[in-house]
Design a protein around this motif. Structure first.
Motif, PDB file in Angstrom:
ATOM      1  N   ALA A 139       0.836  -1.208   0.000  1.00  0.00           N
ATOM      2  CA  ALA A 139       0.000   0.000   0.000  1.00  0.00           C
ATOM      3  C   ALA A 139       0.868   1.254   0.000  1.00  0.00           C
ATOM      4  CB  ALA A 139      -0.924   0.003   1.215  1.00  0.00           C
ATOM      5  N   ARG A 140       0.370   2.301  -0.623  1.00  0.00           N
ATOM      6  CA  ARG A 140       1.034   3.599  -0.626  1.00  0.00           C
ATOM      7  C   ARG A 140       0.301   4.525   0.334  1.00  0.00           C
ATOM      8  NH1 ARG A 140       2.113   7.396  -6.006  1.00  0.00           N
ATOM      9  NH2 ARG A 140       3.040   9.174  -4.913  1.00  0.00           N
ATOM     10  N   ARG A 141       0.999   5.038   1.315  1.00  0.00           N
ATOM     11  CA  ARG A 141       0.396   5.888   2.340  1.00  0.00           C
ATOM     12  C   ARG A 141       0.766   7.350   2.089  1.00  0.00           C
ATOM     13  NH1 ARG A 141      -3.147   2.134   3.941  1.00  0.00           N
ATOM     14  NH2 ARG A 141      -2.138   0.286   4.839  1.00  0.00           N
ATOM     15  N   ARG A 142      -0.093   8.226   2.595  1.00  0.00           N
ATOM     16  CA  ARG A 142       0.176   9.660   2.464  1.00  0.00           C
ATOM     17  C   ARG A 142      -0.258  10.385   3.728  1.00  0.00           C
ATOM     18  NH1 ARG A 142      -2.655  13.064  -2.233  1.00  0.00           N
ATOM     19  NH2 ARG A 142      -4.488  12.593  -0.942  1.00  0.00           N
ATOM     20  N   VAL A 143       0.631  11.217   4.253  1.00  0.00           N
ATOM     21  CA  VAL A 143       0.316  12.096   5.372  1.00  0.00           C
ATOM     22  C   VAL A 143       0.349  13.523   4.837  1.00  0.00           C
ATOM     23  CG1 VAL A 143       1.047  12.953   7.623  1.00  0.00           C
ATOM     24  CG2 VAL A 143       1.296  10.525   7.074  1.00  0.00           C
ATOM     25  N   THR A 144      -0.769  14.227   4.928  1.00  0.00           N
ATOM     26  CA  THR A 144      -0.880  15.581   4.374  1.00  0.00           C
ATOM     27  C   THR A 144      -0.958  16.605   5.496  1.00  0.00           C
ATOM     28  OG1 THR A 144      -1.978  14.814   2.364  1.00  0.00           O
ATOM     29  CG2 THR A 144      -2.276  17.129   2.959  1.00  0.00           C
ATOM     30  N   PHE A 145      -0.056  17.571   5.450  1.00  0.00           N
ATOM     31  CA  PHE A 145      -0.086  18.711   6.359  1.00  0.00           C
ATOM     32  C   PHE A 145      -0.691  19.872   5.579  1.00  0.00           C
ATOM     33  CE2 PHE A 145       3.371  16.001   7.777  1.00  0.00           C
ATOM     34  CZ  PHE A 145       3.143  15.918   9.141  1.00  0.00           C
ATOM     35  N   ALA A 146      -1.939  20.181   5.895  1.00  0.00           N
ATOM     36  CA  ALA A 146      -2.669  21.194   5.127  1.00  0.00           C
ATOM     37  C   ALA A 146      -2.331  22.598   5.625  1.00  0.00           C
ATOM     38  CB  ALA A 146      -4.172  20.947   5.242  1.00  0.00           C
ATOM     39  N   GLY A 147      -2.466  23.556   4.725  1.00  0.00           N
ATOM     40  CA  GLY A 147      -2.290  24.956   5.076  1.00  0.00           C
ATOM     41  C   GLY A 147      -0.858  25.357   5.342  1.00  0.00           C
ATOM     42  N   VAL A 148       0.109  24.649   4.766  1.00  0.00           N
ATOM     43  CA  VAL A 148       1.519  25.013   4.921  1.00  0.00           C
ATOM     44  C   VAL A 148       1.853  26.004   3.806  1.00  0.00           C
ATOM     45  CG1 VAL A 148       3.882  24.162   5.033  1.00  0.00           C
ATOM     46  CG2 VAL A 148       2.008  22.760   5.894  1.00  0.00           C
ATOM     47  N   GLU A 149       1.861  27.278   4.136  1.00  0.00           N
ATOM     48  CA  GLU A 149       2.044  28.321   3.135  1.00  0.00           C
ATOM     49  C   GLU A 149       3.532  28.535   2.867  1.00  0.00           C
ATOM     50  OE1 GLU A 149      -0.361  29.482   1.487  1.00  0.00           O
ATOM     51  OE2 GLU A 149      -2.013  28.690   2.686  1.00  0.00           O
ATOM     52  N   LEU A 150       3.984  28.072   1.713  1.00  0.00           N
ATOM     53  CA  LEU A 150       5.396  28.190   1.340  1.00  0.00           C
ATOM     54  C   LEU A 150       5.611  29.140   0.171  1.00  0.00           C
ATOM     55  CD1 LEU A 150       6.376  24.404   1.510  1.00  0.00           C
ATOM     56  CD2 LEU A 150       6.728  26.138   3.277  1.00  0.00           C
ATOM     57  N   ALA A 151       4.569  29.415  -0.617  1.00  0.00           N
ATOM     58  CA  ALA A 151       4.729  30.178  -1.851  1.00  0.00           C
ATOM     59  C   ALA A 151       4.697  31.675  -1.593  1.00  0.00           C
ATOM     60  CB  ALA A 151       3.645  29.777  -2.849  1.00  0.00           C
ATOM     61  N   ASP A 152       5.608  32.150  -0.730  1.00  0.00           N
ATOM     62  CA  ASP A 152       5.666  33.582  -0.419  1.00  0.00           C
ATOM     63  C   ASP A 152       7.019  34.189  -0.760  1.00  0.00           C
ATOM     64  OD1 ASP A 152       7.197  32.360   1.481  1.00  0.00           O
ATOM     65  OD2 ASP A 152       6.089  33.118   3.220  1.00  0.00           O
ATOM     66  N   ARG A 153       7.832  33.461  -1.554  1.00  0.00           N
ATOM     67  CA  ARG A 153       9.131  33.938  -1.993  1.00  0.00           C
ATOM     68  C   ARG A 153      10.099  34.151  -0.827  1.00  0.00           C
ATOM     69  NH1 ARG A 153       9.469  35.744  -7.272  1.00  0.00           N
ATOM     70  NH2 ARG A 153       7.499  35.802  -8.420  1.00  0.00           N
TER      71      ARG A 153
END
Length: 661
Positions: A139-153
Motif C-alpha cells: 500500500a502507498r500511504r500519504r500524510v498531508t499537512f494542510a495549510g503550509v504556506e510556502l509560496a511567499d518567496r
C-alpha cells in the motif's frame, strides 16, 4: 519482540540493538547531507543545476531532471538495508511566489526502487499543502499537512520528524503539527535510489530553490535546530558548495539591466519592480524591492524623544473605539464608535494633516468598528450594543464602500447581543467575522458569541460556529506558522470578573480550546511579535468578587513557549482599570501603550508608554494625561507618526505626535 534497528551517524549505516540498549544517543548521530551527495565535489559545474542567491542565501535550482541528480541508497544503507523507523528530514527551500501549476505538486526528494519504479519514500509540495509519502507493504500511504504556506518567496526550514505512530512537522521553528499514521518498521531499501528535486522523471520536478536536505536518524532534529535567530534559514547541514561557490544566476534570476531610483511616497513593490530602489526622504532611507516588500539598505535610525499634543478631536458624544484604515487611491480614514444614537458615529478623513468629518452613520450605542476587505470589496462593520427600542432586537450592521459615490452604505444586518467587538480574518482563502456578544437583555452574560463565514454564492455572512463566552469584550485573531488562533477576553460571568479567558486554535475546520488563562474583567488582547518571539498582552480592568472592586491590578504579558505549546506569563504591569493595549514601533524600538481608564475615584489618569528593554521586559518611559481613556491607535502619515486615544467619558479625543531624533 524487539528486533535490531538501523541507525546512522559518524559511521556508515550499520545495525545496532534497539536504542534503549545502545550506548549511542540521538545527539551522537551526525546528519546525512543528501543534497551534498548530488552536487559535484570541489565546486565543479553540473549541467541542469544553477546556484542562485536570493534574500541573502544561496540555493540550488534544478532545470533538468536527470539521473546525475541522484545516488544509490546503498551509499548510506551499507550493512543494513532497512530504513530507520525513527528519523527526521530537514529541508530549507524557497518556493515561487506563484502557485504551483502542476496538479500533483512537485517533489523535494524521493526514494525509488529502480527495478519496479515504485516510490518508497518522498516529500511533495502542492498548493498550500505538504505531503509525506511512503510505502507500507503493497500500500502507498500519504500524510498531508494542510495549510503550509510556502509560496511567499521567502526561505523556509521544515523539519519532518517520524516516530512510532506520529509524523510531526515543524515550520520555521513554529508550533509542531502532528499527524497519526504508523510508519513501517520494515521498509526495505535494497536496489533503491535517492532522487533530489524529482521523481526520476520530468513530471513533478521541483522548480524552487533548495538549500538544505538532510536525513537525521532519530526524531530530535527540531530541538537541535530551534530556537534559531533566523528560523527560516536554520542550519543543520548545508553543502559547502552553497557557502563557497560564486553565484551562477539562471536567466530567470539575473539582476535587471536597468536600476531605477524612485522618490516620494512608498511605491508598489511587486515582481516587476524587483531590484528597483526607493529613496524615502521622509525617513531618510534607501530601500530595495525584493519582489514583495521594501528592504532597508540605508536608513537613519529614529528614536522616540517625546510626545506632544497635535489635534483635539471633538466627536458627537463619548467615543468607545476608533478604527483607522486606508482605502487605496482615496486616503486614510478613522471611524469613531460613539455612544449616542443621534446623530450617531462619524467617519473622518485625514486631510492636510488633520482628521476632518467625512460621513455620519446612524449607530446605536456603538462600541467598536472593524475594517476589512474581501477581494476588491471594502467593508466596515459596527458593534451596536443597543437597539432602536427596548422591544426590538439588537442589530450590528456591515457597511460597504461605494467606489463611485465614495461613501459607505448599509450592506447586511446581523442580530447581536450587546456586541462589544468584531474581528475579521482570513483562513486558507476563506473570510470570517467574529462578534463578541457581551450579554442578553435579561442580563445573562454567559451566552454564545458567533463566528460568521462569507458565502461567495450569496455574497453574505452566515453563521459558521458559536462559542460559549462570559461577558465577551474583545476578540484577537493571529497566526503562528501554519496555526491560526482566536482569543477572547471574557469580562464577567454574572458573579465575578475572576474568570478564564480562552485561546482557541483552528483544527478540522473549526475553533477548539487551546488554553485557558485566568483574567480579571479582561477587555482587550493584543498580540505582537518581537523578532521570533510571540506575545499576548491582556488588559485586566477590574477584580470584582464579594465586597468592593479593585481597579488598580496587574495586567499581564504572556509569551508563547514552543516547547510547552502554551503561553507562559512573561511580565506583570500594574494598571488602573486597563481597557486597551497598543503595540507600535519607532525605528528599531518597540513600545506598548496602555489605556488606564479608572482608579476607583477618577477617570483622569496617566496612561503609560512602555519601551521594550529585552530581558528587562517593558519599562515605563512616558506618561500621558488622559480622561476616560478607552482606546489607543498608532498610525503614520507623510507628516510623521502619531498616537490617538478616544475618551469614553468625554466628547473630546486627542491626537499626539511622536517627536523623534
Amino acid at each position: 519482540r524487539d528486533r535490531d534497528v538501523c541507525v546512522s551517524g559518524f559511521f556508515p549505516l550499520i545495525c545496532l540493538v534497539p536504542p534503549r540498549l545502545s550506548h549511542h544517543t540521538a545527539a551522537d548521530l551526525l546528519p546525512l547531507d543528501l543534497l551534498s551527495r548530488v552536487l559535484p565535489a570541489g565546486g565543479g559545474a553540473l549541467e541542469g543545476v544553477r546556484m542562485v542567491q536570493s534574500r541573502g542565501a544561496r540555493g540550488v535550482r534544478i532545470t533538468e531532471a536527470q539521473a546525475t541528480l541522484s545516488f544509490p541508497s546503498s551509499q548510506i544503507f551499507i550493512n543494513c538495508p532497512l530504513f530507520p523507523a525513527e528519523f527526521s528530514i530537514v529541508v530549507t527551500l524557497k518556493q515561487h511566489g506563484t502557485l504551483l501549476t502542476q496538479a500533483d505538486g512537485e517533489y523535494v526528494f524521493t526514494l525509488v526502487n529502480e527495478r519496479t519504479g515504485r516510490m518508497l519514500l518522498g516529500l511533495r509540495v502542492s498548493q498550500g499543502d505538504l505531503h509525506f509519502l511512503f510505502r507500507d507493504g503493497q500500500a502507498r500511504r500519504r500524510v498531508t499537512f494542510a495549510g503550509v504556506e510556502l509560496a511567499d518567496r521567502r526561505w523556509h526550514t521544515l523539519v519532518l520528524a517520524v516516530s512510532g505512530h506520529f509524523s510531526t512537522l515543524t515550520l520555521d521553528c513554529g508550533m509542531p503539527l502532528d499527524h497519526e499514521r504508523p510508519f513501517p518498521d520494515d521498509l526495505h531499501t535494497g536496489g533503491s535510489r535517492f532522487f533530489v528535486g524529482s521523481h526520476k522523471r520530468w513530471k513533478g520536478l521541483y522548480t524552487g530553490l533548495l538549500r538544505q536536505l538532510v536525513l537525521l536518524p532519530g526524531s530530535d532534529a527540531a530541538p537541535r535546530l530551534c530556537p534559531s535567530s533566523d528560523p527560516g534559514l536554520a542550519v543543520l547541514s548545508v553543502p559547502e558548495t552553497l557557502l563557497q561557490l560564486p553565484v551562477q544566476p539562471s536567466s530567470g534570476d539575473k539582476a535587471p539591466a536597468e536600476v531605477r531610483v524612485t522618490g516620494g511616497s512608498e511605491p508598489p513593490c511587486r515582481p516587476p519592480e524587483q531590484g528597483q530602489l526607493w529613496l524615502d526622504t521622509r525617513r531618510r532611507g534607501v530601500f530595495l524591492c525584493d519582489g514583495t516588500s521594501w528592504l532597508s539598505m540605508l536608513q537613519e535610525r529614529r528614536r522616540l524623544d517625546y510626545v506632544e499634543d497635535y489635534q483635539d478631536l471633538y466627536t458627537w458624544s463619548e467615543t468607545f473605539d476608533v478604527e483607522l484604515f486606508q482605502i487605496p487611491s482615496v486616503g486614510l480614514f478613522m471611524a469613531t464608535a460613539n455612544r449616542d444614537s443621534e446623530p450617531g458615529s462619524g467617519i473622518y478623513k485625514w486631510t492636510e494633516g488633520k482628521f476632518v468629518l467625512y460621513q455620519n452613520i446612524s449607530t446605536y450605542e456603538a462600541q467598536a468598528w472593524k475594517f476589512f476587505t474581501i477581494g476588491r470589496r471594502v467593508f466596515l462593520v459596527v458593534a451596536n450594543s443597543g437597539g432602536r427600542s427596548e422591544d426590538e432586537p439588537e442589530y450590528s450592521v456591515i457597511y460597504k464602500w461605494s467606489p463611485s459615490k465614495l461613501k459607505f452604505f448599509r450592506y447586511q444586518r446581523l442580530e447581536t447581543h450587546s456586541a462589544r467587538d468584531w474581528e475579521a480574518f482570513h483562513i486558507r482563502g476563506e473570510d470570517f467575522l467574529a462578534v463578541a456578544n457581551h450579554r442578553r437583555a435579561d442580563n445573562n452574560h454567559n451566552i454564545d458569541s458567533v463566528i460568521y463565514k462569507w458565502n461567495p454564492g450569496t455574497r453574505a455572512f452566515e453563521v459558521n460556529q458559536t462559542l460559549q463566552t462570559s461577558g465577551a469584550y474583545d476578540w484577537e485573531f493571529f497566526s503562528v506558522g501554519p496555526y491560526y488562533f482566536l482569543v477572547v477576553a471574557n469580562t464577567f460571568d454574572g458573579v465575578t470578573t475572576h474568570i478564564n479567558s480562552t485561546i482557541y486554535i483552528w483544527l478540522a475546520g473549526m475553533f477548539q480550546p487551546f488554553q485557558f488563562i485566568t483574567t480579571f474583567g479582561a477587555t482587550d488582547w493584543e498580540m505582537f511579535q518581537i523578532g521570533n518571539r510571540v506575545f499576548l498582552a491582556v488588559a485586566n480592568g477590574e477584580l470584582h468578587k464579594k465586597g468592593p472592586s479593585l481597579y488598580t491590578i496587574n495586567s499581564s504579558i504572556y509569551e508563547l513557549n514552543m516547547a510547552l505549546h502554551a503561553f507562559i506569563k512573561f511580565q506583570d504591569i500594574v494598571t488602573s482599570s486597563a481597557v486597551d493595549w497598543e503595540f507600535f514601533s519607532v525605528g528599531d524600538e518597540r513600545f506598548l501603550v496602555v489605556a488606564n481608564s479608572y482608579n476607583g475615584t477618577s477617570h483622569s489618569l496617566k496612561s503609560v508608554i512602555y519601551r521594550w528593554q529585552g530581558s528587562e521586559g517593558f519599562v515605563s518611559v512616558h506618561e500621558l494625561l488622559t480622561v476616560g481613556c478607552r482606546d489607543w491607535e498608532f498610525f503614520s502619515t507623510s507628516e510623521g507618526s502619531f498616537l490617538l486615544y478616544s475618551s469614553a467619558t468625554s466628547s473630546l479625543s486627542q491626537v499626539f505626535k511622536l517627536k523623534t531624533y
